[in-house]
Scaffold this motif. Sequence first.
Motif, PDB file in Angstrom:
ATOM      1  N   ALA A  86     -50.347  -9.065  90.080  1.00 52.26           N
ATOM      2  CA  ALA A  86     -50.701  -9.692  88.813  1.00 52.26           C
ATOM      3  C   ALA A  86     -49.537 -10.511  88.262  1.00 52.26           C
ATOM      4  O   ALA A  86     -49.558 -10.932  87.115  1.00 52.26           O
ATOM      5  N   ALA A  87     -48.536 -10.754  89.094  1.00 61.58           N
ATOM      6  CA  ALA A  87     -47.327 -11.440  88.637  1.00 61.58           C
ATOM      7  C   ALA A  87     -47.637 -12.786  88.001  1.00 61.58           C
ATOM      8  O   ALA A  87     -46.950 -13.204  87.070  1.00 61.58           O
ATOM      9  N   ILE A 143     -48.968 -13.746  81.107  1.00 61.57           N
ATOM     10  CA  ILE A 143     -48.742 -12.551  80.298  1.00 61.57           C
ATOM     11  C   ILE A 143     -47.912 -11.474  80.999  1.00 61.57           C
ATOM     12  O   ILE A 143     -47.113 -10.811  80.357  1.00 61.57           O
ATOM     13  N   VAL A 144     -48.069 -11.285  82.281  1.00 61.19           N
ATOM     14  CA  VAL A 144     -47.274 -10.250  82.966  1.00 61.19           C
ATOM     15  C   VAL A 144     -45.814 -10.681  83.010  1.00 61.19           C
ATOM     16  O   VAL A 144     -44.919  -9.859  82.775  1.00 61.19           O
ATOM     17  N   GLN A 145     -45.566 -11.947  83.266  1.00 60.72           N
ATOM     18  CA  GLN A 145     -44.185 -12.441  83.249  1.00 60.72           C
ATOM     19  C   GLN A 145     -43.574 -12.271  81.862  1.00 60.72           C
ATOM     20  O   GLN A 145     -42.398 -11.926  81.732  1.00 60.72           O
ATOM     21  N   ALA A 146     -44.378 -12.489  80.808  1.00 59.38           N
ATOM     22  CA  ALA A 146     -43.890 -12.286  79.443  1.00 59.38           C
ATOM     23  C   ALA A 146     -43.538 -10.816  79.223  1.00 59.38           C
ATOM     24  O   ALA A 146     -42.516 -10.502  78.605  1.00 59.38           O
ATOM     25  N   MET A 147     -44.371  -9.912  79.735  1.00 54.78           N
ATOM     26  CA  MET A 147     -44.098  -8.481  79.583  1.00 54.78           C
ATOM     27  C   MET A 147     -42.815  -8.086  80.310  1.00 54.78           C
ATOM     28  O   MET A 147     -42.005  -7.308  79.790  1.00 54.78           O
ATOM     29  N   ILE A 148     -42.629  -8.614  81.500  1.00 52.83           N
ATOM     30  CA  ILE A 148     -41.419  -8.305  82.274  1.00 52.83           C
ATOM     31  C   ILE A 148     -40.181  -8.842  81.562  1.00 52.83           C
ATOM     32  O   ILE A 148     -39.195  -8.116  81.378  1.00 52.83           O
ATOM     33  N   SER A 149     -40.225 -10.097  81.129  1.00 53.43           N
ATOM     34  CA  SER A 149     -39.031 -10.683  80.497  1.00 53.43           C
ATOM     35  C   SER A 149     -38.743 -10.085  79.120  1.00 53.43           C
ATOM     36  O   SER A 149     -37.583  -9.867  78.772  1.00 53.43           O
ATOM     37  N   VAL A 181     -50.661  -0.426  83.370  1.00 55.36           N
ATOM     38  CA  VAL A 181     -49.289  -0.274  83.844  1.00 55.36           C
ATOM     39  C   VAL A 181     -49.033  -1.325  84.922  1.00 55.36           C
ATOM     40  O   VAL A 181     -49.838  -1.481  85.845  1.00 55.36           O
ATOM     41  N   PHE A 182     -47.906  -2.015  84.783  1.00 53.54           N
ATOM     42  CA  PHE A 182     -47.421  -2.940  85.803  1.00 53.54           C
ATOM     43  C   PHE A 182     -46.069  -2.429  86.271  1.00 53.54           C
ATOM     44  O   PHE A 182     -45.344  -1.787  85.504  1.00 53.54           O
ATOM     45  N   ASP A 183     -45.701  -2.759  87.517  1.00 50.06           N
ATOM     46  CA  ASP A 183     -44.323  -2.509  87.907  1.00 50.06           C
ATOM     47  C   ASP A 183     -43.534  -3.785  87.632  1.00 50.06           C
ATOM     48  O   ASP A 183     -44.109  -4.816  87.250  1.00 50.06           O
ATOM     49  N   THR A 184     -42.242  -3.735  87.784  1.00 50.05           N
ATOM     50  CA  THR A 184     -41.413  -4.891  87.428  1.00 50.05           C
ATOM     51  C   THR A 184     -41.536  -6.035  88.436  1.00 50.05           C
ATOM     52  O   THR A 184     -40.966  -7.110  88.217  1.00 50.05           O
ATOM     53  N   ASP A 185     -42.286  -5.818  89.514  1.00 46.47           N
ATOM     54  CA  ASP A 185     -42.595  -6.910  90.444  1.00 46.47           C
ATOM     55  C   ASP A 185     -43.893  -7.609  90.051  1.00 46.47           C
ATOM     56  O   ASP A 185     -44.293  -8.582  90.684  1.00 46.47           O
ATOM     57  N   GLY A 186     -44.579  -7.086  89.019  1.00 46.18           N
ATOM     58  CA  GLY A 186     -45.803  -7.706  88.554  1.00 46.18           C
ATOM     59  C   GLY A 186     -47.066  -7.190  89.216  1.00 46.18           C
ATOM     60  O   GLY A 186     -48.118  -7.816  89.141  1.00 46.18           O
ATOM     61  N   ARG A 187     -46.989  -6.035  89.853  1.00 49.33           N
ATOM     62  CA  ARG A 187     -48.175  -5.439  90.475  1.00 49.33           C
ATOM     63  C   ARG A 187     -48.805  -4.447  89.510  1.00 49.33           C
ATOM     64  O   ARG A 187     -48.105  -3.715  88.822  1.00 49.33           O
ATOM     65  N   TYR A 188     -50.139  -4.449  89.489  1.00 46.40           N
ATOM     66  CA  TYR A 188     -50.856  -3.440  88.710  1.00 46.40           C
ATOM     67  C   TYR A 188     -50.603  -2.071  89.333  1.00 46.40           C
ATOM     68  O   TYR A 188     -50.815  -1.880  90.533  1.00 46.40           O
ATOM     69  N   VAL A 189     -50.178  -1.135  88.534  1.00 40.92           N
ATOM     70  CA  VAL A 189     -50.068   0.259  88.957  1.00 40.92           C
ATOM     71  C   VAL A 189     -51.330   0.988  88.512  1.00 40.92           C
ATOM     72  O   VAL A 189     -51.855   1.831  89.234  1.00 40.92           O
ATOM     73  N   ALA A 190     -51.818   0.637  87.329  1.00 42.32           N
ATOM     74  CA  ALA A 190     -53.039   1.242  86.786  1.00 42.32           C
ATOM     75  C   ALA A 190     -53.675   0.294  85.773  1.00 42.32           C
ATOM     76  O   ALA A 190     -52.972  -0.455  85.100  1.00 42.32           O
TER      77      ALA A 190
END
Length: 152
Positions: free
Chosen positions: A91-92, A102-108, A70-79
Motif C-alpha cells: 500500500a506504499a 496517505i500511507v507515505q504521509a503516515m510513514i513520514s 496497520v501498516f509496516d514502515t515499508d508501506g505494506r498492510y499488516v491488518a
Amino acid sequence: MIRRTASLVAVAAALLAAPVFAADHATPEQAKSLVADAVAYLKAKGPDEASKAFQDPKGSFRRGELYVFVFDTDGRYVASGANPKLAGTDAANLKDAEGKPIVQAMISETKEKPNAVIDYVWLNRQTNKVEHKHSYITRDGRYIVGAGTYDQ
C-alpha cells in the motif's frame, strides 16, 4: 386537524432521530482510545495474533464505524479491519480520493514523533459515501497503527 397533528408528530420524530444518527459517529477520543488499545495488544501479542484480532469483524477492535488498520514502515498492510483481504498487500503508493499519498504521509509524519493525525478523503463503509476522514496513528517500532473518524 388530524393531518396537522400527524405532521407535527412526523417532524418531532425526525428531530428526535437526528441526534441518534449523530451519536452513531465515532468521536476523535474513541478513535484515539482504539489505537491505544490496539498498540498495547500488538505489543503484548505480536503482529500475527494482533492482525487476526484487528480483522475480526465481531471482535473488540471493531467499534461501530471504527476499525483498526496497520501498516509496516515499508508501506505494506499488516491488518485492515475494513477489508482483511488487504493484509500483506503493498500500500506504499496508496492514494486517497483526491490523490493524496496517505500511507507515505503516515510513514513520514511518524518518523520523528510517534503520534500524528492524517486528514484525507476515504470511503465511509457505514454510509457508502466518500467523506473526509481524520486518522489517529501511532508508530510502534516498524508498525503504524491507526483508526479514523469521519466528519460529522
